[in-house]
Design an enzyme around this catalytic site. Structure first.
Site, PDB file in Angstrom:
ATOM      1  N   HIS A   1       0.820  -1.208   0.000  1.00  0.00           N
ATOM      2  CA  HIS A   1       0.000   0.000   0.000  1.00  0.00           C
ATOM      3  C   HIS A   1       0.858   1.264   0.000  1.00  0.00           C
ATOM      4  CE1 HIS A   1      -3.793   2.078   0.736  1.00  0.00           C
ATOM      5  NE2 HIS A   1      -3.162   2.825   1.626  1.00  0.00           N
TER       6      HIS A   1
ATOM      7  N   ASP B   1      -0.658  15.078   5.551  1.00  0.00           N
ATOM      8  CA  ASP B   1      -1.642  14.457   6.425  1.00  0.00           C
ATOM      9  C   ASP B   1      -1.114  13.113   6.903  1.00  0.00           C
ATOM     10  OD1 ASP B   1      -2.247  12.989   3.890  1.00  0.00           O
ATOM     11  OD2 ASP B   1      -3.822  12.160   5.157  1.00  0.00           O
TER      12      ASP B   1
ATOM     13  N   ARG C   1      -8.061  15.368   2.669  1.00  0.00           N
ATOM     14  CA  ARG C   1      -6.829  15.871   3.306  1.00  0.00           C
ATOM     15  C   ARG C   1      -5.696  15.980   2.291  1.00  0.00           C
ATOM     16  NH1 ARG C   1      -8.533  12.580   7.310  1.00  0.00           N
ATOM     17  NH2 ARG C   1      -7.050  10.912   6.897  1.00  0.00           N
ATOM     18  N   ASP C   2      -5.621  14.998   1.376  1.00  0.00           N
ATOM     19  CA  ASP C   2      -4.567  15.060   0.359  1.00  0.00           C
ATOM     20  C   ASP C   2      -4.681  16.341  -0.461  1.00  0.00           C
ATOM     21  OD1 ASP C   2      -3.173  12.760   0.914  1.00  0.00           O
ATOM     22  OD2 ASP C   2      -4.389  11.496  -0.395  1.00  0.00           O
TER      23      ASP C   2
ATOM     24  N   HIS D   1     -10.394   2.927  -0.952  1.00  0.00           N
ATOM     25  CA  HIS D   1     -10.543   2.499   0.438  1.00  0.00           C
ATOM     26  C   HIS D   1     -11.334   1.202   0.451  1.00  0.00           C
ATOM     27  CE1 HIS D   1     -10.023   4.427   4.618  1.00  0.00           C
ATOM     28  NE2 HIS D   1      -8.875   4.268   4.039  1.00  0.00           N
TER      29      HIS D   1
ATOM     30  N   ASN E   1      -3.324   5.888  -7.258  1.00  0.00           N
ATOM     31  CA  ASN E   1      -3.267   4.960  -6.149  1.00  0.00           C
ATOM     32  C   ASN E   1      -3.387   3.543  -6.703  1.00  0.00           C
ATOM     33  OD1 ASN E   1      -5.856   3.743  -4.217  1.00  0.00           O
ATOM     34  ND2 ASN E   1      -3.858   3.942  -3.334  1.00  0.00           N
TER      35      ASN E   1
END
Lengths: 245, 750, 79
Positions: free
Chosen positions: B43, B262, B110-111, B89, B533
């Protein structure tokens, strides 16, 4: 005119109300932080939508203890126009400035969509430019907009003509299928007995520009501007008469 | 002290352990081992995927920030930047759908604000098991409520998204969340630590034991013991994040900040080590100073906690009081927990005693890198074969009459209206949304300018299962095409790559092919990848999901008031088709719905034709020549035409489509013409006077274009090769389409 | 001392969450669960050792903050 937009921690429609007042209607606008203790000369107050204090405990429950609420109460008691939108409405209910309480939506889910509202009363500062019976198409966005008042209180609210807007079908006919949250008597907006404090679940600031798909919310702002102007001209009359002589 | 059992529990391979010992020149202690395990997890380290991701196009004149930062950024003119990223997620959402999805939203937001941008829009891409399968509803309701609960509360509109249902996702739902923000280009701030002696601050929620080993969990396959991992799921607090968002944006205006990041996956470990590594600096902190929600937490737990809504800041020396004042205003307490050093080490103390000391680079840049073996999956040759025979029957099911097939498609959950879902999202807050959900790409205007940004997220796991290279190209093309249909010029893309276990060569092959396809399409269409991601190990009991790259594309409309939606506007307009149908049924929604068949090769994609089509759409919208535009995808041109009639108050259409020949039986030929999913096709409507101009523009752009009919009446009538085959009231069709999902869920089951 | 405050909707107020839970239980076969009312539960740690003081303090807090008298009532336990 000067709009005071109250910002609680967790407010999230404060900028939208500010934008409508300043950029759409060309008025002065001022943010009032919840810890402030004065209203910076505001002529009209908006308690905007959002999730003040996270809406933890109950929607609007913590915000009523903010320092700004003292001056807000005093302003309302002097007859100043106060509009609570969505979470702002919930805060006015919790503060006791308006009668009733909010429950979870009947369908338990948050709902964001356009609804139809019938104007019930036009003798408030926020509906003076609307016609009685006029149907407005304005968006809602809430999970707890299921207005409730105990039977005795409800009777009194209706008797005093304090219901300002009701959810209806597009033709202005009451129909439970078009009540988005289960509010008692399809109530979408109420005012206080003095009629200067109004709370509404729908978001007029989201319906003031053609680009956003509708302008039916404009009448709420236009009404309060007209109301303030007429109040101002009344106040100025003796003075201008003096100047003329 | 470190035995094989401990290594296994930390998801570290023996070879990786030897590498750790090599870097440290000694055995790690348990805290250090934990830190390595999270940073070297799939991850955080991308150890299986990095060699492939390097091949993606990431640059272009419009790219201000490519991969490697908290989010990517592109130039949108007037000194502004669009900052955006998509993230998964998936695993947390399977274990606890509400909180998993909610914290996914919190993380991606937050990113974005970490970059100095104000978040203005969210999208999501969701995958669940078969719609009516047990368990699907609980997951879907939980995930949607979680996204709504977080996004609505923090006040960022969810302006669009997509959702599909396939059995392969039953044990591994996908929750991919995209966020976009706006920043002044000069205000973009990065996640770097530099300047010896500068203060390291911790701000936000207190640290608890939640989410410890979340990062390693997201890198392990599920088995029936997964339920025991429940404590590893974090709980989100959108109110706290709203305060952090406002306070951080206010602090950024002071220029007292050096960098900010973050604490997401791998928490304090990741944020300290990545900031140090990017700035070529070291960081020293004392975990005893970290605000803690629970008592008796060990340094190991504090360094690995994934409690949400926490930020790490590096503040210029001498400016600390200014920063603290801003956070105090928001009732947030910024705590000074350490300093920047020049030794390149992450040094962790506990009440002054050293408990971990690791070179930053060892945790980040020097993480293992694997070139994993790949082989073409065995299933592929078989599933790509689609023999339609004479076309009268397929998979034992007779070819339905066209009207029935259309209604079946309109009622299929993948095609049907998602109103029941997007109605739960506040999609209007911030008063910028000018193309509401369900009308095409999400479009938000940029206040203070004439401009608007369009965004769309797309992906088709079925296509990628049948051909990962082509399926991934199609996903990029569709996302960019949707953006172009709104009138916006595609500028950049972000990808979320959801796959199975990369240690299996067949999965790794799918991954590599998909990345190749994304690269080819992004290069051809001029949309570089600015970040994204990777989510691997999406398997349950050895069954992998369909390979599912989801692509979000962002585009720019120079004039917000020229935005185009899918809806027909008026009766009497001409309906045109750009592009050509070739009757491609492979991997189509039609084959699945009518014949329960997932077979064939997905539609071919000519990237030059696609690029020309998208440029034409942007040009025509800019000239105000388009009344509506809608691309052909799931369900082919028939579904596209039906959707153009929906939400219009019942405007009908009469069209005539060219025939195709795929088999002897006439019925299947009609079906292929109506429901085939050939790419690079868009249905537009124009006022009659504009038809000649539009056809000229199309000819000049080398885009095939034909007038296929006109709007009007209240019926939807379609002819194929001159013969009327679909004839239905718009209201009747719309009822099926708009109520399919809602009705299925109206009946309450536990 | 510790006070426990249980806040519930008044019997006259419709409880959509409680009803939904009841329906879900019925669909699972729990027909003997006749009705469900959902509420809130608070634990207050109080700096007093006097039961009467604790009860009064908890009641004051419940009146003023924890419950909305328009729709909710509450019950207090002290130990």
């Amino acid at each position: 005119m000067r709009f005071g937009v109250i910002v609680f921690p967790g407010s999230n429609c404060d900028e939208d109300a500010y934008h409508a007042a300043r950029d759409v209607f060309g008025q002065e606008a001022e943010y009032l932080w919840h810890k402030d203790t004065e209203l910076k000369g505001a002529d009209v107050l908006i308690l905007p939508g959002g999730f003040a204090h996270g809406d933890y405990l109950r929607t609007g429950a913590m915000a009523r203890f903010s320092p700004i609420m003292g001056p807000v109460r005093a302003f309302a008691e002097r007859g100043g126009p106060v509009l609570g939108i969505c979470n702002g409405f919930q805060i006015l209910l919790e503060s006791g400035l308006l009668p009733g309480a909010m429950l979870r939506n009947r369908g338990l889910k948050y709902r964001c969509e356009h609804v139809h509202l019938r104007v019930e009363q036009t003798d408030t500062p926020f509906t003076g430019k609307a016609r009685a019976g006029q149907v407005l198409r304005i968006p809602i966005g809430h999970g707890e907009g299921n207005y409730f008042a105990p039977a005795e209180m409800l009777k009194q609210i209706e008797a005093n003509r304090q219901v300002v807007l009701r959810y209806t079908d597009p033709n202005g006919v009451l129909n439970d299928d078009w009540n988005p949250n289960g509010s008692v008597n399809a109530i979408a907006a109420v005012c206080n007995e003095r009629r200067n404090v109004v709370g509404m679940m729908p978001h007029p600031e989201r319906a003031c520009e053609v680009l956003l798909g509708g302008v039916d919310g404009r009448v709420i702002f236009e009404s309060v501007l007209a109301s303030l102007r007429s109040a101002e001209s009344l106040a100025l009359q003796p003075q201008s008469a003096g100047r003329a002589s | 002290m470190i035995d094989p059992h401990i290594l296994e529990r930390h998801g570290l391979k023996p070879g990786e352990y030897d590498r750790i010992v090599g870097f440290l020149g000694r055995e790690p202690n348990l805290t250090e081992l934990g830190m390595f395990s999270v940073m070297w997890s799939e991850h955080c380290s991308y150890k299986s995927s990095r060699v492939h991701l390097k091949t993606l196009p990431t640059t272009g004149p419009q790219v201000l920030q490519g991969p490697g930062e908290n989010a990517g950024a592109v130039d949108i003119g007037e000194g502004l930047a669009a900052v955006f990223k998509i993230e998964s997620h998936n695993h947390p959402s399977f274990i606890e759908p509400y909180q998993g999805a909610a914290t996914g939203v919190g993380g991606i937001i937050r990113d974005i604000f970490t970059m100095g941008a104000r978040p203005i829009a969210l999208l999501n891409s969701l995958r669940f098991g078969a719609f009516h399968a047990p368990g699907t509803r609980r997951l879907l309701e939980g995930v949607v409520a979680g996204i709504a609960g977080y996004g609505n509360s923090i006040g960022i509109p969810t302006v669009g998204g997509e959702i599909a249902f396939e059995p392969s996702y039953a044990g591994n739902p996908l929750v991919n969340v995209f966020c976009l923000g706006i920043a002044k280009q000069s205000d973009i701030i990065k996640g770097v630590a530099s300047g010896v002696g500068n203060a390291v601050y911790y701000v936000g929620a207190k640290t608890g034991r939640d989410g410890i080993h979340g990062a390693t969990m997201a890198s392990a396959e599920f088995d029936d013991k997964s339920a025991e991992k429940r404590p590893a799921v974090q709980v989100g607090d959108p109110f706290m994040e709203k305060l952090l968002l406002e306070a951080c944006l206010e602090v950024m205006k002071t220029d007292a900040l050096v960098g900010i990041q973050d604490m997401g996956a791998a928490g304090l470990t990741c944020s300290t080590t990545e900031m140090g590594s990017r700035g070529g600096a070291g960081i020293e902190i004392d975990v005893a100073l970290v605000p803690q929600r629970e008592t008796g937490m060990t340094p190991y737990e504090i360094m690995l906690s994934e409690s949400q809504e926490r930020m790490l800041l590096v503040v210029k020396r001498g400016r600390e009081a200014e920063v603290e004042r801003v956070f105090d205003k928001w009732d947030l307490h910024a705590v000074h927990i350490g300093e920047v050093t020049d030794n390149g080490l992450l040094r962790v103390k506990n009440h002054g005693a050293l408990v971990a000391e690791i070179p930053n680079r060892a945790l980040t840049d020097e993480a293992p890198l694997y070139t994993r073996p790949m082989t073409e999956p065995e299933y592929l040759a078989d599933v790509q074969k689609l023999d339609v025979g004479d076309g009268s029957r397929l998979n034992g099911r007779p070819t339905p009459v066209p009207n029935d097939a259309l209604f079946a498609l309109l009622g299929s959950p993948t095609v049907a209206s998602k109103r029941w879902i997007y109605r739960q999202y506040d999609h209007m807050v911030q008063t910028n949304t000018i193309n509401l959900p369900g009308l095409g790409a999400g479009v938000v205007r940029i206040k203070g300018t004439d401009r608007a940004l369009a965004m769309s997220v797309d992906g088709n796991g079925r296509h990628c299962y049948l051909d990962p290279y082509r399926g991934a190209m199609l996903a990029v093309a569709e996302a960019a095409r949707n953006v172009a249909c709104s009138g916006a010029k595609p500028l950049g893309a972000t990808n979320c790559l959801n796959f199975g276990n990369p240690e299996r060569p067949a999965i790794m092959w799918q991954f590599a092919k998909a990345v190749e396809g994304i690269g080819a399409a992004c290069r051809a269409l001029g949309v570089p990848i600015t970040g994204g991601n990777v989510s691997l190990y999406n398997e349950t009991d050895g069954n992998a999901i369909y390979p599912t790259p989801t692509i979000a594309v962002v585009g720019l409309l120079e004039h917000a008031d020229r935005v185009v939606s899918r809806r027909f506007r008026d009766a009497g307009d001409a309906i045109l088709l750009f592009g050509e149908g070739r009757g491609e049924l492979g991997g189509s929604e039609y084959l699945k719905v009518a014949h329960d068949l997932v077979r064939g090769v997905p539609p071919a994609l000519d990237l030059d034709a696609e690029r020309a089509l998208q440029a034409l759409l942007v040009q025509l919208a800019g000239e105000r020549l388009l009344r509506s535009a809608h691309d052909c995808s799931d369900g082919g041109i028939a579904v596209t035409l039906a959707e153009c009639c929906f939400d219009t108050g019942g405007i009908g259409a009469e069209v005539s489509i060219d025939g195709v020949h795929v088999a002897a039986d006439a019925r299947v030929n009609v079906a292929a013409a109506l429901y085939g999913e050939s790419a690079s096709r868009v249905v537009v409507s124009v006022v009659p006077d504009a038809v000649t101009t539009v056809l000229e523009r199309a000819a000049a752009a080398n885009v095939p274009a034909h007038v296929i009919g006109q709007t009007g009446g209240n019926r939807l009538r379609m002819a194929v090769a001159g013969q009327i085959v679909v004839d239905s009231g718009v209201d009747e069709a719309e009822r099926v389409w708009s109520s399919a999902i809602e009705q299925a869920y109206a009946k309450r089951v536990a | 001392m510790r006070a426990r405050v249980f806040v519930t909707l008044k019997p006259s107020v419709f409880d959509p969450q409680g009803r939904t839970i009841a329906e879900a239980l019925h669909s699972l076969g729990y027909q003997n669960v006749e009705d469900v009312r959902q509420g809130k539960y608070f634990e207050l740690d109080l700096a007093t050792t006097e039961t009467a003081t604790a009860r009064a303090l908890a009641a004051e807090v419940a009146d003023k903050v924890l419950a909305n008298p328009v729709i909710e009532s509450y019950r207090i336990e002290v130990e």
